[in-house]
Design a protein around this motif. Structure first.
Motif, PDB file in Angstrom:
ATOM      1  N   ASN A 215      41.002  59.416  36.732  1.00  0.00           N
ATOM      2  CA  ASN A 215      41.112  58.045  37.791  1.00  0.00           C
ATOM      3  C   ASN A 215      39.719  57.440  38.160  1.00  0.00           C
ATOM      4  OD1 ASN A 215      43.778  57.983  37.675  1.00  0.00           O
ATOM      5  ND2 ASN A 215      44.111  58.928  39.530  1.00  0.00           N
ATOM      6  N   ALA A 216      38.676  58.474  38.168  1.00  0.00           N
ATOM      7  CA  ALA A 216      37.647  57.820  38.841  1.00  0.00           C
ATOM      8  C   ALA A 216      36.875  57.001  37.612  1.00  0.00           C
ATOM      9  CB  ALA A 216      36.526  59.064  38.937  1.00  0.00           C
ATOM     10  N   MET A 217      36.938  57.480  36.530  1.00  0.00           N
ATOM     11  CA  MET A 217      36.539  56.594  35.212  1.00  0.00           C
ATOM     12  C   MET A 217      37.024  55.223  35.124  1.00  0.00           C
ATOM     13  SD  MET A 217      34.354  56.800  32.720  1.00  0.00           S
ATOM     14  CE  MET A 217      34.010  58.761  32.465  1.00  0.00           C
ATOM     15  N   LEU A 218      38.551  55.377  35.331  1.00  0.00           N
ATOM     16  CA  LEU A 218      39.294  54.105  35.093  1.00  0.00           C
ATOM     17  C   LEU A 218      38.886  53.160  36.326  1.00  0.00           C
ATOM     18  CD1 LEU A 218      42.702  55.448  34.204  1.00  0.00           C
ATOM     19  CD2 LEU A 218      40.661  54.496  32.297  1.00  0.00           C
ATOM     20  N   ALA A 219      38.672  53.706  37.564  1.00  0.00           N
ATOM     21  CA  ALA A 219      38.486  52.727  38.701  1.00  0.00           C
ATOM     22  C   ALA A 219      37.054  52.297  38.616  1.00  0.00           C
ATOM     23  CB  ALA A 219      38.528  53.682  40.036  1.00  0.00           C
ATOM     24  N   THR A 220      36.287  53.061  37.569  1.00  0.00           N
ATOM     25  CA  THR A 220      34.730  52.617  37.676  1.00  0.00           C
ATOM     26  C   THR A 220      34.840  51.305  36.644  1.00  0.00           C
ATOM     27  OG1 THR A 220      33.915  54.639  37.996  1.00  0.00           O
ATOM     28  CG2 THR A 220      32.419  53.268  36.913  1.00  0.00           C
ATOM     29  N   ARG A 221      35.615  51.401  35.527  1.00  0.00           N
ATOM     30  CA  ARG A 221      35.715  50.243  34.704  1.00  0.00           C
ATOM     31  C   ARG A 221      36.259  48.890  35.239  1.00  0.00           C
ATOM     32  NH1 ARG A 221      36.352  51.584  29.050  1.00  0.00           N
ATOM     33  NH2 ARG A 221      37.627  49.980  28.888  1.00  0.00           N
ATOM     34  N   ILE A 222      37.340  49.005  36.263  1.00  0.00           N
ATOM     35  CA  ILE A 222      37.681  47.833  36.812  1.00  0.00           C
ATOM     36  C   ILE A 222      36.648  47.524  37.850  1.00  0.00           C
ATOM     37  CG2 ILE A 222      39.342  47.133  38.546  1.00  0.00           C
ATOM     38  CD1 ILE A 222      41.122  49.414  37.520  1.00  0.00           C
ATOM     39  N   SER A 223      35.834  48.372  38.714  1.00  0.00           N
ATOM     40  CA  SER A 223      34.862  47.632  39.705  1.00  0.00           C
ATOM     41  C   SER A 223      33.772  47.001  38.901  1.00  0.00           C
ATOM     42  CB  SER A 223      34.541  48.608  40.523  1.00  0.00           C
ATOM     43  OG  SER A 223      35.667  49.031  41.586  1.00  0.00           O
ATOM     44  N   LEU A 224      33.434  47.798  37.844  1.00  0.00           N
ATOM     45  CA  LEU A 224      32.384  47.095  37.184  1.00  0.00           C
ATOM     46  C   LEU A 224      32.378  45.799  36.677  1.00  0.00           C
ATOM     47  CD1 LEU A 224      29.494  47.240  35.633  1.00  0.00           C
ATOM     48  CD2 LEU A 224      30.433  48.553  33.774  1.00  0.00           C
ATOM     49  N   MET A 225      33.753  45.519  36.069  1.00  0.00           N
ATOM     50  CA  MET A 225      34.127  44.183  35.414  1.00  0.00           C
ATOM     51  C   MET A 225      34.314  43.099  36.558  1.00  0.00           C
ATOM     52  SD  MET A 225      34.561  43.639  32.493  1.00  0.00           S
ATOM     53  CE  MET A 225      35.204  42.032  31.505  1.00  0.00           C
ATOM     54  N   ASN A 226      34.779  43.921  37.728  1.00  0.00           N
ATOM     55  CA  ASN A 226      34.742  42.797  38.986  1.00  0.00           C
ATOM     56  C   ASN A 226      33.398  42.408  39.358  1.00  0.00           C
ATOM     57  OD1 ASN A 226      37.736  42.479  38.869  1.00  0.00           O
ATOM     58  ND2 ASN A 226      37.650  44.323  40.514  1.00  0.00           N
ATOM     59  N   GLU A 227      32.430  43.251  39.392  1.00  0.00           N
ATOM     60  CA  GLU A 227      31.111  42.970  39.487  1.00  0.00           C
ATOM     61  C   GLU A 227      30.564  41.794  38.394  1.00  0.00           C
ATOM     62  OE1 GLU A 227      28.270  45.286  42.246  1.00  0.00           O
ATOM     63  OE2 GLU A 227      29.594  43.910  42.690  1.00  0.00           O
ATOM     64  N   LEU A 228      30.926  42.064  37.410  1.00  0.00           N
ATOM     65  CA  LEU A 228      30.359  41.249  36.265  1.00  0.00           C
ATOM     66  C   LEU A 228      31.302  39.903  36.552  1.00  0.00           C
ATOM     67  CD1 LEU A 228      30.371  43.683  33.039  1.00  0.00           C
ATOM     68  CD2 LEU A 228      28.323  42.631  34.557  1.00  0.00           C
ATOM     69  N   ALA A 229      32.302  39.834  36.901  1.00  0.00           N
ATOM     70  CA  ALA A 229      32.966  38.475  36.899  1.00  0.00           C
ATOM     71  C   ALA A 229      32.214  37.664  38.270  1.00  0.00           C
ATOM     72  CB  ALA A 229      34.552  38.877  37.417  1.00  0.00           C
ATOM     73  N   ASN A 230      31.994  38.338  39.316  1.00  0.00           N
ATOM     74  CA  ASN A 230      31.529  37.766  40.464  1.00  0.00           C
ATOM     75  C   ASN A 230      29.986  37.012  39.868  1.00  0.00           C
ATOM     76  OD1 ASN A 230      33.844  38.407  41.875  1.00  0.00           O
ATOM     77  ND2 ASN A 230      32.627  40.220  42.832  1.00  0.00           N
ATOM     78  N   LEU A 231      29.338  37.962  39.070  1.00  0.00           N
ATOM     79  CA  LEU A 231      27.858  37.490  38.553  1.00  0.00           C
ATOM     80  C   LEU A 231      28.416  36.279  37.542  1.00  0.00           C
ATOM     81  CD1 LEU A 231      24.957  37.476  38.046  1.00  0.00           C
ATOM     82  CD2 LEU A 231      25.431  39.208  36.190  1.00  0.00           C
ATOM     83  N   ALA A 232      29.242  36.438  36.669  1.00  0.00           N
ATOM     84  CA  ALA A 232      29.772  35.098  35.923  1.00  0.00           C
ATOM     85  C   ALA A 232      29.770  33.921  36.608  1.00  0.00           C
ATOM     86  CB  ALA A 232      30.916  35.448  35.013  1.00  0.00           C
TER      87      ALA A 232
END
Length: 450
Positions: A215-232
């Motif tokens: 669950n930690a690995m999957l949650a990390t993927r989601i949060s990283l993608m959201n960080e990249l989305a905000n940067l985009a």
């Protein structure tokens, strides 16, 4: 095999039904008499596709039964599953009172050797605690000659597809060093391993950590993608194009890289907090996961922050249509759902919410009761009546095909904030709508807000 399951919540009930469906004789026990009465009529307390029919079939075939009597369950089951709740304590740790309490009760009724299978999500070291508690209770009652074996067998179910996940598992983790116990679990799960051997044996502590690590690995993927989305958004890039670009890399893949307004539910937030607590207590803090948690807490407020920017005069008196209350599709679960963060923030600002969800309306009413600033609407389109703007929080299939001309006609400010990136920005702009997704470039509407 004869199997008993303590706890008829999400995990225990789905697991029990799946085991009965392949031919095992399963008895479920719970202290909630009303819940047991409903289950005896094949009425599950949760919304999960396919579960009610599976329970009904196996009740009629006599392979599945329900009781409030713990003694019956202990006598019945060679294998006894512990699937009770482990709610978060104030410090984020998992509360093991229910797990250890059930363990004592099982030991108190034992008249023969038993294998206890921990299905609840528990911290590393819990299997040892369960064994010690059971052993202590047996010794106290003068039944020290009885053997109690403890297995860690974590669940990997996704709400909304739990039945399928249970009957077609990717892997089955079994934590035990005892060969007899491993043989029991291999026999139990043999019907689920016909196409290939899905059993992965390891020690108890590793099995317990595997659940949290996944669950930690999957949650990390989601949060990283959201960080990249905000940067985009800041750079004028399109996160959906980025997602397709990186997802095509087989080392990354497309799972859990969809940007949005954050994750919720009963697993990721709770398990992250529990793992962070375990790490701090062990003197090995997990700095990356601390950031994953913080990013998600911030991300759930992104739709509200977008509204604030678009209404600098304030949101008091505004009426906001909301599509999606559950934290994800195909469930009525609103635990830590992004919709709750949005609604509560809007209410603090004096706005009214007009909400619809295909399954979670009753749960929303249970959580918030009757209030003047919450209108639960009978249909998706009813939410648009007298609404200033629309916000989408859950990617239900029922929201994917929309008459954008109707949105433009109904919404007073022709504004759509999409927390799940369901639509093509150009199509909404062509209909005269102002559309803001997560990490998407803005396209000027062909007709401005009216």
């Amino acid at each position: 095999m004869d199997v008993s399951v303590f706890g008829t919540g999400y995990v225990g009930l789905v697991q029990a039904a799946a085991l009965a469906d392949v031919g095992h004789r399963v008895l479920c026990v719970d202290i909630d008499e009303l819940k047991i009465q409903q289950l005896q009529r094949a009425v599950p307390p949760i919304q999960e596709p396919g579960l009610s029919a599976m329970i009904d079939d196996n009740l009629r075939e006599g392979r599945l039964s329900f009781s409030t009597q713990a003694s019956d369950a202990v006598i019945h089951g060679q294998l006894i599953f512990i699937a009770v709740g482990t709610p978060p304590d104030e410090d984020g740790s998992a509360d093991l009172r229910h797990v250890l309490g059930v363990t004592r009760e099982i030991a108190s009724h034992m008249q023969a050797d038993r294998t206890l299978v921990i299905k609840s999500t528990v911290p590393v070291g819990t299997a040892s605690q369960v064994e010690a508690v059971a052993r202590d209770e047996l010794d106290r009652l003068g039944k020290g000659q009885l053997a109690v074996r403890v297995v860690s067998n974590p669940e990997f179910l996704k709400e909304g597809s739990a039945v399928n996940d249970c009957i077609r598992p990717d892997r089955i983790i079994v934590g035990s060093d005892d060969e007899q116990t491993r043989a029991q679990l291999a026999e139990l799960y043999a019907p689920f391993c016909r196409s290939r051997d899905k059993l992965i044996f390891m020690d108890n502590r590793s099995a317990e950590l595997t659940k949290y690590a996944a669950n930690a690995m999957l949650a990390t993927r989601i949060s990283l993608m959201n960080e990249l989305a905000n940067l985009a958004e800041q750079l004028g890039a399109d996160i959906e194009a980025v997602r397709r670009g990186i997802g095509s890399d087989p080392r990354i893949g497309y799972h859990f890289i969809y940007p949005g307004c954050g994750f919720g539910g009963s697993c990721f937030p709770k398990d992250l907090r529990a793992l962070l607590h375990t790490a701090r207590a062990s003197g090995q803090p997990l700095r990356l996961l601390q950031s994953v948690q913080e990013v998600n807490e911030t991300q759930r407020l992104v739709p509200f922050q977008k509204l604030q920017k678009l209404y600098p005069e304030g949101l008091a008196g505004k009426s906001i249509a909301l599509w999606g209350l559950a934290f994800k599709p195909n469930t009525d679960d609103m635990r830590e759902a992004p919709s709750r963060c949005l609604m509560e923030a809007l209410w603090r600002e004096g706005a009214t919410v007009r909400a619809f969800d295909p399954e979670a309306m009753s749960e929303c009413r249970r959580l918030y009761g009757y209030r003047d600033d919450l209108v639960l609407c009978a249909t998706r389109d009813d939410t648009l009546q007298d609404a200033d703007a629309l916000v989408i929080c859950t990617e239900w299939k029922a929201f994917r095909v929309v008459d954008f001309a109707l949105l433009a006609h109904k919404l007073r400010d022709r504004l759509v904030i999409d927390g799940r990136n369901l639509y093509n920005p150009q199509q909404l702009a062509a209909a005269g709508l102002r559309y803001l997704g997560i990490g998407l470039p803005q396209v000027a509407p062909q007709a401005g807000p009216q």
